[in-house]
Every structure is written in structure tokens, then in C-alpha cells.
Write a protein that holds these residues in place. Structure first.
Motif, PDB file in Angstrom:
ATOM      1  N   ASP A 218      21.134  69.388  55.911  1.00  0.00           N
ATOM      2  CA  ASP A 218      22.269  69.774  55.070  1.00  0.00           C
ATOM      3  C   ASP A 218      21.850  70.601  53.848  1.00  0.00           C
ATOM      4  O   ASP A 218      22.687  71.218  53.187  1.00  0.00           O
ATOM      5  CB  ASP A 218      23.033  68.532  54.608  1.00  0.00           C
ATOM      6  CG  ASP A 218      22.186  67.604  53.749  1.00  0.00           C
ATOM      7  OD1 ASP A 218      20.957  67.514  53.995  1.00  0.00           O
ATOM      8  OD2 ASP A 218      22.740  66.962  52.838  1.00  0.00           O
ATOM      9  N   MET A 255      26.030  68.656  60.665  1.00  0.00           N
ATOM     10  CA  MET A 255      25.549  68.194  59.368  1.00  0.00           C
ATOM     11  C   MET A 255      25.095  69.361  58.482  1.00  0.00           C
ATOM     12  O   MET A 255      24.859  69.171  57.283  1.00  0.00           O
ATOM     13  CB  MET A 255      24.370  67.233  59.574  1.00  0.00           C
ATOM     14  CG  MET A 255      24.682  66.035  60.440  1.00  0.00           C
ATOM     15  SD  MET A 255      23.175  65.179  61.004  1.00  0.00           S
ATOM     16  CE  MET A 255      22.529  64.594  59.449  1.00  0.00           C
ATOM     17  N   ALA A 256      24.984  70.554  59.051  1.00  0.00           N
ATOM     18  CA  ALA A 256      24.419  71.699  58.338  1.00  0.00           C
ATOM     19  C   ALA A 256      25.482  72.494  57.594  1.00  0.00           C
ATOM     20  O   ALA A 256      26.688  72.353  57.846  1.00  0.00           O
ATOM     21  CB  ALA A 256      23.695  72.611  59.330  1.00  0.00           C
ATOM     22  N   LYS A 257      25.020  73.355  56.673  1.00  0.00           N
ATOM     23  CA  LYS A 257      25.919  74.248  55.943  1.00  0.00           C
ATOM     24  C   LYS A 257      26.628  75.191  56.910  1.00  0.00           C
ATOM     25  O   LYS A 257      26.082  75.555  57.958  1.00  0.00           O
ATOM     26  CB  LYS A 257      25.122  75.081  54.932  1.00  0.00           C
ATOM     27  CG  LYS A 257      24.501  74.302  53.796  1.00  0.00           C
ATOM     28  CD  LYS A 257      23.733  75.260  52.881  1.00  0.00           C
ATOM     29  CE  LYS A 257      23.063  74.538  51.731  1.00  0.00           C
ATOM     30  NZ  LYS A 257      22.310  75.484  50.857  1.00  0.00           N
TER      31      LYS A 257
END
Length: 308
Positions: A218, A255-257
Motif C-alpha cells: 500500500d 491493497m495497492a494505490k
């Protein structure tokens, strides 16, 4: 001035020279036909002593798209080294036939040896576990096209950081730019070597080492995935134990940008699930095409064939 130079490792290029290559590559992307005959009559020698698909074809496609020609071989068995010819003699021979050489070799330091005898510009297309500078140019072009900057980025390097020459090259190069942060993600056995860290970092506060991707994904602007390379292991049992250490899937991507990008030097095995391919943040197949443009730019620069 890059004309007549060799490119052996990323340190051969200053920040200004990197931007110079990137600027030309972006011009080629926008107007490829303007450069379609710029290397007419020129010959690239491709000496691949180690198997390669993307790098070799990328170099060949780059030279053909510039109007030049290509000679060479794709494995050592096809060359006179299979008869016992030395690398130095091979280089001296190919220099007689070509204007520029791209060489991949499984032994570390082979590119330096080749550079010591070449009479034409020589590009290191990978020497064992050392460096792969044109993959770094590929990565940089992908980053600048996707992020429009080389500065103020949090970069996660994931997987085989011990043997991954692409990781070593990218890390050293991205350290040249402003305010970049690095998160090194790997099992203990595949941690980045201390000598690479010593060359890249001035202090322990410039990077973080972790074992779980999901703990840091994240935070990342760039996730650089690598495969665990079977050919770099002496013990197959170690390879089997570690080969599935990191698998990027849709769940982890959630979960990542939203604007994180995923790079991979390819080939992949199973470290990126195919379900990730449809995610707009997955740019590793765009990266393949950018590699051709980066090499087109580099060839033009080293041969001094720029359009005035």
C-alpha cells in the motif's frame, strides 16, 4: 557526448545522459517513421552466449526499425567459442563486420573484457549476475511514460534480489534521482547482496528490508517484480523451496494505490498471476515495447546518427 562509447553498467551514464536517451526515445515513440532510415547501411552484431528472447529480439527489432541490419548468433553453440575460440578473438572478429555490438554472456565481468578489445561501441546485454543496463533503460522509459518523473517515488523491489541483475541495475540508477525511497522485499536467502547495498546506499535509513509483500504494497508507487531464477542456483532443492515465495494476485493488488504500476523484466513464471494482466496498473507488457524504443535511442546515440 555518447558517440563511440560503450555501455557496460548503469554508472556509465550520467543523469543528464539518461535524460538525453529518454528524450530521444520519447520522440521516437511519437514519430517512429522519422527515424526509420537513420541507421541505413549500419550493422548491429548480436552476440548472445546465453539464451534470450526479449532482449535479443528487442535489439534486432530496434536496429531493423532504424533501417539497419543485424548479424550474430543466439547461443554459444552457434559460435566458434564451441570450438575453443576466446571471447576476445570473437569480439575482434565481429568488430570487422559490424558498427556496433550487443552482447549477452553468462559470466560476470565478460562485458568488461569485451570492452577492452572492441573497436566499435559495445552494449552489455547482460553479464551473469552483474548488470543489464539496457533493461534499466527499458525500466526508466516505462517509469517516465507512466509517472512522468524519476523523483519522489517509493519503489518496491520484490523476489530474487540476490541474483537479479535487473534489480541491481535499476536500484543503482534510481538512486541517482531525487528523494526516492526503496523497500526491498525478499526471503532471507535471496536478500540483496551487501556489496550492492554498499554501492547504492549511503546509510541504513535509505531503504527498508521486509519479507512480506502485503505488509508494504500500500506504500508503493512502483512494484518491480522478479522471478526466482532457476539458472542461478547450484542446488535445485533451494530453487524449488523458494520459487513460489511471492505471487502477485488480484487480492494483493486491491491493497495497492490506484496509480501504482507493476513492472517485470520478464520472463515470468508464476510470480504474477495472469488475472493481474488486465489491471491497468500492470505495465510489464508495455515495458516490452518500451525496451525496443529505449534501444533504438541508445543505438542512435552511440552511433552518432541523430537527426539535426
Amino acid at each position: 557526448m555518447l558517440k563511440g562509447r560503450n555501455l557496460i553498467n548503469p554508472d556509465d551514464l550520467s543523469v543528464d545522459e539518461i535524460y538525453e536517451i529518454m528524450t530521444l526515445a520519447q520522440k521516437i515513440i511519437k514519430s517512429p517513421m522519422e527515424y526509420s532510415n537513420i541507421c541505413k547501411g549500419r550493422i548491429l552484431g548480436t552476440l548472445f552466449f546465453e539464451p534470450s528472447t526479449r532482449t535479443r529480439l528487442s535489439f534486432e527489432a530496434a536496429m531493423h526499425r532504424l533501417g539497419g541490419s543485424v548479424i550474430g548468433f543466439s547461443e554459444s553453440a552457434s559460435s566458434s567459442t564451441s570450438k575453443g575460440e576466446s571471447l576476445s578473438d570473437t569480439i575482434r572478429t565481429v568488430c570487422a563486420y559490424s558498427d556496433i555490438i550487443a552482447m549477452r554472456h553468462p559470466k560476470e565481468g565478460s562485458a568488461h573484457l569485451a570492452a577492452s578489445v572492441t573497436t566499435v561501441p559495445l552494449i552489455n546485454a547482460g553479464d551473469g549476475g552483474h548488470y543489464h543496463p539496457t533493461q534499466t533503460l527499458t525500466d526508466l522509459l516505462t517509469i517516465i511514460e507512466s509517472k512522468n518523473t524519476f523523483d519522489n517515488l517509493t519503489i518496491g523491489l520484490c523476489g530474487d534480489l540476490k541474483f537479479g541483475r535487473t534489480v541491481h541495475s535499476l536500484l543503482k540508477t534510481m538512486k541517482k534521482f531525487e528523494n526516492n525511497k526503496f523497500i526491498l522485499i525478499s526471503p532471507t536467502e535471496l536478500k540483496i547482496p551487501n556489496y550492492v547495498k554498499a554501492l547504492a546506499f549511503k546509510g541504513d535509513d535509505e531503504y527498508v528490508e521486509v519479507e512480506k509483500l502485503e505488509d508494504v504494497i500500500d506504500q508503493l508507487d512502483i512494484l518491480y517484480m522478479t522471478r526466482v531464477q532457476k539458472e542461478r542456483f547450484f542446488n535445485e532443492a533451494d530453487y524449488v523451496r523458494l520459487k513460489d515465495s511471492y505471487i502477485l494476485n488480484s487480492k494483493k493488488m486491491q491493497m495497492a494505490k490506484k496509480d501504482m504500476i507493476v513492472l517485470h523484466p520478464l520472463p515470468r513464471v508464476n510470480e504474477i498471476s495472469v488475472e493481474v494482466d488486465e489491471d491497468p496498473r500492470a505495465v510489464y507488457f508495455d515495458q516490452v515495447k518500451y525496451g525496443m524504443y529505449a534501444r533504438m535511442s541508445l543505438i542512435i546515440k552511440l552511433l552518432g546518427e541523430e537527426i539535426c
